[in-house]
Design an enzyme around this catalytic site. Sequence first.
Site, PDB file in Angstrom:
ATOM      1  CE  LYS A 162      73.008 -15.555  -5.596  1.00 18.93           C
ATOM      2  NZ  LYS A 162      73.785 -14.387  -6.045  1.00 18.93           N
ATOM      3  CG  HIS A 168      77.653  -7.476   4.602  1.00 17.68           C
ATOM      4  ND1 HIS A 168      76.996  -8.636   4.240  1.00 17.68           N
ATOM      5  CD2 HIS A 168      76.687  -6.568   4.870  1.00 17.68           C
ATOM      6  CE1 HIS A 168      75.685  -8.423   4.287  1.00 17.68           C
ATOM      7  NE2 HIS A 168      75.472  -7.190   4.669  1.00 17.68           N
ATOM      8  CE  LYS A 208      84.669 -11.663  -3.288  1.00 13.38           C
ATOM      9  NZ  LYS A 208      83.736 -12.402  -2.427  1.00 13.38           N
ATOM     10  CB  THR A 225      75.027 -15.082  -1.551  1.00 16.06           C
ATOM     11  OG1 THR A 225      75.594 -14.100  -2.423  1.00 16.06           O
ATOM     12  CG2 THR A 225      74.769 -14.470  -0.186  1.00 16.06           C
ATOM     13  CE  LYS A 259      83.302 -16.764  -5.552  1.00 11.85           C
ATOM     14  NZ  LYS A 259      82.982 -17.237  -4.195  1.00 11.85           N
ATOM     15  NE  ARG A 260      83.421  -7.605  -4.282  1.00 12.65           N
ATOM     16  CZ  ARG A 260      84.216  -7.552  -3.210  1.00 12.65           C
ATOM     17  NH1 ARG A 260      85.370  -6.908  -3.260  1.00 12.65           N
ATOM     18  NH2 ARG A 260      83.861  -8.150  -2.086  1.00 12.65           N
TER      19      ARG A 260
END
Length: 842
Positions: free
Chosen positions: A684, A381, A578, A680, A572-573
Amino acid sequence: MQLKPGLPAIPLRQKPNENLADLTRLGNDPEAVRDSFKHYFNHTLGRDIACENAHYYYSALAMAVRDRLMERWKSTLQAYEQSQCRRAYYISMEFLMGRALTNALLNLDISAEVDLALKDMGLELEEIDDAEPDAGLGNGGLGRLAACFLDSCATLQLPVRGYGLRYEYGMFRQDIRDGHQVEEPDHWLRDGHPWELERPEYTQSVFFGGHAEHYADSQGVLRVRWRPGQEVLAVPYDVPIPGFDNGTVNTLRLWKSETTDLFNLDEFNAGSYTDAVAAKTQAENITMVLYPNDKSENGKQLRLMQQYFLASASIQDVIREWKRHNGEDFSAFAENNRFQLNDTHPTVAVAELMRLLMDVHGMDWRQAWGITTRTLAYTNHTLLPEALERWPVWLFQKLLPRPMEIIHEINARFLDQVEQRWPGDAERLGRMSIIEEGHEQQVRMAYLAIVGSYSVNGVAELHSELLKEGLFRDFYEMWPDKFNNKTNGVTQRRWLAGCNPGLRGLLAETIGEGWIRDLSQLRGLVPHAEKPAFRQRWHAVKQANKQRLADYLEPLTGIRLDPEALFDVQVKRIHEYKRQLLNILHVIHLYNRIKSGDTQGWTPRAVIIGGKAAPGYDMAKLIIKLINNVAQVVNEDEAVGDLLKVVFFPNYRVSAMELICPATDLSEQISTAGKEASGTGNMKFMMNGALTIGTLDGANIEIREEVGDEHFFLFGLDEDQVQAMRENYDPAGIIAADPRLAQVMELLQGERFNQTEPGLFDPIIGAIRDPGDPWMTAADFSSYVDAQEQAAACYQDRDAWLRSSILNSACSGKFSTDRTIREYNEGIWGLEPVPAEPARPA
């Protein structure tokens, strides 16, 4: 049969007859649901009409619904038992399940009946649902993906069981104090968990410490047995996983750690109370907290213990079931069992399966390795080398002496193969060795997984290619047939039908409800995107969802959002790759424009950012502080008003995302190209009609391919360009050449957002200016701002935006986990669907 300590094995003198299990199936009509609810509320919980605590109403409803799951659960297990089918086991350190009640109602297809039953008693389902805590068994996308996978396996009626850990304290509850993240314990199990079923009869023993003892058996064959220093019990708790309206209920089995003895009575009687319960405390610590902070040696040790505890208990459990039917005949074990290892966390399973087959069940190396390498499959991942777990050999040896011996032997035999393939290539041997040499030897867990598995998959097309070209290139050259791609997905049951009832209703009227099982049917929306009346109804649903989110956020944050504004969302985290930092730099740019009077043709915007930083991740926590400081300055500036609002959503979690994704207009997927494996959240948002602003990273590439370039706001360097720029990266030069970025940096360096906290954000400023910045934030800033301006202009053209919104949802069919799981099954597991036997009707 192993039992939990204190639970005596008392056999019945007389076996009960079949009438014991011969029950009339419970009804799902409102009257039957109401009667079940009243039974639990009054008789089991002992409450009456004076009760004002929503927890008891939730508990009564959960038990009433669980009864209906239980019927189908037992029928499913019986169907699997009778078919003697091949089974798969999904082993994951995380299962971010969220709330179970509304998901169970949706998949049982009894939401309407329950709503009527509650209304008849003067109760509201929404209020009761809010009393359920999120099951705190995960930390981000990895765990949520695992939860979606289980939903799809049950919906496709595949015999798959999940294995995880029953953490007493889940992912911490995030509080924001003076802009800083503060971690509070998330004791999600404090009031019990009505969905779980304790199964002490399946308790397993897991060992740590001690030493390995070599000996000759009665036939003179050399054998090994582990003389452990500590034994810990793994007690299973089963959670039902219902498929959508098909009678199938699969199982998630979670292990809780317990000691073999409650406490040392002699020490207690002698007055040494702390020592008396030390073993109990040490054992229970293994499943006490999700992901302990591993910056300390104790944290690292506990993390490794968790991983081995999960792998050992789970594999022993599968072998226990196998032996019940087959005794010590393992000749067909590999044909009938598949283990999917979710990332590197459970990959010690390679050594543990070998240990059990050889040391406990008497196989030689060749037999055991043949079974191991035909049953284990590994999902990677991450593209970040630092995220590929490595454990010091000394720590492994201390905690797991026998598995460490086996890893050394696996490595020696594997390096012999490498030497035969590439004679004399010492550099390659060093690169591929499972044991990394250096100042401190390390066990490379991803390499152990690759060597011991028959399948290695990435989770997006780009990610899988980059694994083959980069991180795992040597292994791909050796075993190209092992490597494959399985692009991630999300379950549309929770992430559209469940969380967006308004849109579900509109879709049902327009194209029916077949998409709940087959998301590709959303393609039927494409012609409706051209119909003004349909676009207006779509807009009304979105605005209602935005109002719902605004109403939730105002009392929580004190900030009022205008639903007419562009809802620009990144949740998100919190991690540097990111690039929440890039997002807040753009916010500062917008603020600077407003303060400079550059507001001609302005699009009002509400920027919503949420996520948790790991407790030991100082830079991520500093980025949270920057976001909150910028938000305070922006939101309190009367000159800004409703032109720009900034909200940090505290304690982001699954139930929060269920509010957020239906309300989002613009989805921020802005990681540095080549760093995000898949994502992911992007799926969504797309499914619920958000447009994406993003880089060519992870599954963004496939999202853009599905919906078309004109409905995706692309910016930034691609992965090849990132690599090409890296050697000569000059952020100072980029900043000097871009007036917009220069002004943003001037505000940061001038401490506009930390006037009372001098020097606070110097590490962030230094990271942006660092030529070695791996995230290349400055390099993508200009392109990002241009794409944001394009998005703002598009939002002002309501028809164009709505058309793109509808088409994003219509083109999201690929990103269902139903498709992903079909691909896992066709390419890796090879299972046959097994319909559950229906319970006997009334």
